[in-house]
Design a protein around this motif. Sequence first.
Motif, PDB file in Angstrom:
ATOM      1  N   UNK A   4      43.964  46.412  45.010  1.00  0.00           N
ATOM      2  CA  UNK A   4      43.001  46.469  43.998  1.00  0.00           C
ATOM      3  C   UNK A   4      42.103  46.970  43.008  1.00  0.00           C
ATOM      4  N   UNK A   5      42.232  48.398  44.024  1.00  0.00           N
ATOM      5  CA  UNK A   5      42.160  49.438  42.412  1.00  0.00           C
ATOM      6  C   UNK A   5      42.862  49.786  41.686  1.00  0.00           C
ATOM      7  N   UNK A   6      43.747  49.525  41.979  1.00  0.00           N
ATOM      8  CA  UNK A   6      44.445  50.042  41.085  1.00  0.00           C
ATOM      9  C   UNK A   6      45.234  48.760  39.895  1.00  0.00           C
ATOM     10  N   UNK A  22      40.773  38.427  37.144  1.00  0.00           N
ATOM     11  CA  UNK A  22      39.195  39.147  37.561  1.00  0.00           C
ATOM     12  C   UNK A  22      39.543  38.924  39.430  1.00  0.00           C
ATOM     13  N   UNK A  23      39.939  40.257  39.959  1.00  0.00           N
ATOM     14  CA  UNK A  23      41.248  39.902  41.104  1.00  0.00           C
ATOM     15  C   UNK A  23      39.417  40.489  41.594  1.00  0.00           C
ATOM     16  N   UNK A  24      38.744  40.952  42.230  1.00  0.00           N
ATOM     17  CA  UNK A  24      37.775  41.975  41.957  1.00  0.00           C
ATOM     18  C   UNK A  24      36.244  40.558  42.450  1.00  0.00           C
ATOM     19  N   UNK A  25      36.165  40.053  41.660  1.00  0.00           N
ATOM     20  CA  UNK A  25      35.237  38.655  40.800  1.00  0.00           C
ATOM     21  C   UNK A  25      36.008  37.528  42.699  1.00  0.00           C
ATOM     22  N   UNK A  26      36.868  37.182  42.008  1.00  0.00           N
ATOM     23  CA  UNK A  26      37.291  36.103  43.577  1.00  0.00           C
ATOM     24  C   UNK A  26      37.785  37.042  44.770  1.00  0.00           C
TER      25      UNK A  26
END
Length: 320
Positions: A4-6, A22-26
């Motif tokens: 996620x951070x990468x 939008x990986x963080x939102x999901x």
Amino acid sequence: MKFCKKYQEYILGKENQLPAVDFKKLKKILKKCREDFELHQEHDGQSCPHHCSVCDGTFFPSLLKEMSAVVGCFNERAQKLLELHLASGFRKYFMWFKGKLQKKHVAFIQEGKDLVTYALINAVAVRKILKKYDKIHYSKQGQAFKSKAQSVHIEILHSPWLCELMAFHINLTEAKIKSNKVPALFEGCSLNFDDDKPSLSCELFYSIKIDIDLTCSICLDTVFDPVSLTCGHIFCLMCACSAASVTIVDGLKAAEPKEKCPLCRKTGVYEGSLHLEELNILLSRSCHEYWEQRLKTERIERIRQVKEHWESQCREFVGV
């Protein structure tokens, strides 16, 4: 470093803001879903169901929209890059005059590499978020979503432009590049003829491996003048025209929407078909004798179809 951070660093580090998952939102949607169900479970003792309104109402629609934007951006940029590479004649000089062909071959490969990285890191993001969805919901809905994405042509690893970029890399490396300083577009990308069965394969990061079968399922030979239907299956142009009940003169765009892919039986797959020009160049170089033989055979068939077409047009004109 966690993915996620990468992924966030990769997206934020792009000079041009590109569409992305939008990986963080999901992840936040899934986290809220898990917390809600854990709270309910304490009260009624029920386990998490296969479906939930929280995820199904926001998670899948958001992911579908983002995947569509990503694959659209990838296809458009790949098409422009390969059009520049394949430009010839007057069009080539016109592009040169406009300054679009000032790129050196190294720059071509680097741009292709950037495109592939963009496609793959988003593909990994989709894979990981769907795996997390199934883990939270004790279901296989995430895996089923992959099939749905492929059916509506937004599964980026099934894009015909990825196949074209693979062939583009081999063509440019073999024909133009002699220096070891040139960056590789793919690691381990190759055209193989194992047991006389041609395939285009590539091993990518995060254990992603792509194997594209280059045998036409109609004539059962190496695809000649290959085209990719919108379902992702590749055939010889002449074979595809025959399957679509159209002549080579009319072309695949003239196929009726009801016509089906010979393999998956999906309808409406011919109108958006793509001629794989880079793959055609690669195969013509790698199978020279076979290519010359097929060229002679198909030239005769093309002449016959053109002759029949014009005879038919003439009969209609004179009212016979």
